[in-house]
Design a protein around this motif. Structure first.
Motif, PDB file in Angstrom:
ATOM      1  N   VAL A  48      24.342 -35.222  16.528  1.00  0.00           N
ATOM      2  CA  VAL A  48      25.402 -34.193  16.422  1.00  0.00           C
ATOM      3  C   VAL A  48      25.751 -33.842  17.866  1.00  0.00           C
ATOM      4  N   ILE A  49      27.008 -33.512  18.306  1.00  0.00           N
ATOM      5  CA  ILE A  49      27.217 -33.028  19.589  1.00  0.00           C
ATOM      6  C   ILE A  49      28.068 -31.814  19.490  1.00  0.00           C
ATOM      7  N   GLU A  50      27.767 -30.817  19.998  1.00  0.00           N
ATOM      8  CA  GLU A  50      28.158 -29.394  19.840  1.00  0.00           C
ATOM      9  C   GLU A  50      28.878 -28.897  20.956  1.00  0.00           C
TER      10      GLU A  50
ATOM     11  N   ILE B  48      27.916 -37.678  13.768  1.00  0.00           N
ATOM     12  CA  ILE B  48      28.013 -39.272  13.855  1.00  0.00           C
ATOM     13  C   ILE B  48      27.057 -39.925  13.210  1.00  0.00           C
ATOM     14  N   LEU B  49      27.693 -40.755  12.234  1.00  0.00           N
ATOM     15  CA  LEU B  49      26.816 -41.586  11.313  1.00  0.00           C
ATOM     16  C   LEU B  49      26.965 -42.855  11.790  1.00  0.00           C
ATOM     17  N   LEU B  50      25.803 -43.455  12.312  1.00  0.00           N
ATOM     18  CA  LEU B  50      25.885 -44.785  12.615  1.00  0.00           C
ATOM     19  C   LEU B  50      25.171 -45.617  11.481  1.00  0.00           C
ATOM     20  N   THR B  51      26.089 -46.732  11.175  1.00  0.00           N
ATOM     21  CA  THR B  51      25.764 -47.610   9.825  1.00  0.00           C
ATOM     22  C   THR B  51      24.733 -48.602  10.575  1.00  0.00           C
TER      23      THR B  51
ATOM     24  N   GLY C   7      26.404 -51.148  12.853  1.00  0.00           N
ATOM     25  CA  GLY C   7      26.938 -50.730  14.136  1.00  0.00           C
ATOM     26  C   GLY C   7      28.347 -49.891  14.211  1.00  0.00           C
ATOM     27  N   THR C   8      28.841 -49.864  12.957  1.00  0.00           N
ATOM     28  CA  THR C   8      30.163 -49.051  12.514  1.00  0.00           C
ATOM     29  C   THR C   8      29.693 -47.447  12.824  1.00  0.00           C
ATOM     30  N   LYS C   9      30.554 -46.844  13.632  1.00  0.00           N
ATOM     31  CA  LYS C   9      30.229 -45.351  13.545  1.00  0.00           C
ATOM     32  C   LYS C   9      31.253 -44.729  12.707  1.00  0.00           C
TER      33      LYS C   9
END
Lengths: 138, 209
Positions: free
Chosen positions: A62-64, A72-75, A78-80
């Motif tokens: 999480v970037i605030e 951000i969900l990193l699978t 490697g897909t974000k």
């Protein structure tokens, strides 16, 4: 609470899908979005190396900022998936999981889709539209 | 809840101060010529010899390198070494400190620019980010100093602490210190009062274990 936008970044850092929902952030050109996605990809890799404690660290989740946040969900592949929302939005992680499911169904199962290339699938568009709507979440 | 480390950068991208607490994974000492200013932190300084040599002239009553007081947290953090093998229970990030300091600055600056671009507002601030292992907080002053703190991922915002460090120890022992050259681009903040006062402030916090 609002959802401003959704990005899908491939494992090489290229932006393969970008869509805006609620108003609230600047409207940028597709080139600018490409640059930002590439930057985010690099930052994500660095942040996992800066951990001050032992054990593996994920990249930034999480970037605030002052007025919005990026989740951000990193699978595993490697897909974000990146969701831009208001700070008060609490459902970002859940929405991202659902987006991932829709991606698996409407993009990965599509025989006409080339992996790692921009997503041009009406089915995906429609289902993301029903999932997020106009981005206003109460 | 805990606090791991503190970096202070000036407006010229130089790391001017570093201190850490409870850090189980530490950087290697900075390499010489890697761009780290003398006096930033004893724990990660390149070698004692060079530091003592070139700052002889700038030392007055605040003589921090004279050996009277060693950086406060170093003693219980991991003793006087750091040059040698890592202590048991401690691992290395594999990065020299100068590289790490540049990476932290790079991430902070890139995220700040990204936040500005995305929001379309010139004064949008990047506040923090979180990974599974830590959370990084940023407080930027009007004069371009950036205070960066790494803490627990589940913790609340630590910006108020960074602000406290700025309006407390930083103003008192750095800005109001006539022997300190601000903006020097040659020396870090090498002041034992500052170091001790930050250490006291951080250790006294409720979030500190």
């Amino acid at each position: 609470m609002a959802i401003f936008g959704l990005w899908v970044i491939n494992k090489a850092g290229g932006l393969v899908y970008q869509r805006n929902f609620a108003d609230g952030l600047a409207q940028l050109t597709s080139n600018e979005y490409l640059v930002l996605a590439g930057t985010l990809h690099g930052i994500h890799a660095i942040t996992s190396r800066l951990s001050p404690i032992g054990g593996p660290s994920s990249g930034a989740q999480v970037i605030e900022g002052e007025s919005f946040k990026m989740t951000i969900l990193l699978t595993a592949t490697g897909t974000k998936f990146v969701l831009l929302t208001s700070l008060a939005e609490t459902s970002a992680e859940i929405v991202l999981q659902k987006v991932y499911e829709v991606y698996a169904d409407a993009v990965m199962k599509n025989p006409f889709h080339t992996p790692e290339m921009p997503i041009r699938s009406e089915g995906f568009d429609v289902r993301i539209g029903t999932l997020i709507g106009d981005g206003r979440t109460g | 809840m805990t606090i791991h480390s503190l970096y202070i950068y000036d407006r010229h991208c130089n790391c001017v101060y570093y201190q850490d607490w409870n850090r189980s994974r530490r950087p290697k000492p900075a390499v010489e010529g890697g761009g780290i200013l003398p006096g930033v932190s004893r724990a990660v300084a390149p070698t004692i010899g060079t530091a003592a040599g070139n700052c002889e002239a700038s030392r007055d009553s605040f003589a921090p390198n004279s050996g009277v007081v060693i950086a406060v947290n170093d003693e219980h953090a991991n003793g006087p070494d750091m040059q040698g093998a890592p202590q048991p229970g401690q691992t290395s990030t594999g990065l020299p400190f100068d590289e790490e300091a540049k990476l932290v600055y790079g991430v902070v600056l890139s995220l700040r620019n990204m936040a500005r671009k995305l929001s379309g507002r010139e004064n949008e601030l990047f506040v923090n980010y979180r990974t599974s292992a830590y959370k990084l907080h940023v407080y930027e002053t009007q004069s371009g100093y950036k205070f960066v703190m790494l803490g627990d991922p589940a913790g609340d915002s630590l910006r108020f602490i960074l602000r406290q460090i700025y309006i407390g120890p930083f103003l008192e022992y750095v800005v109001r210190n006539p022997l300190m050259t601000m903006d020097s681009r040659e020396r870090g903040i090498d002041n034992e009062y500052f170091r001790a006062s930050i250490d006291r402030l951080v250790r006294g916090l409720s979030v500190f274990p």
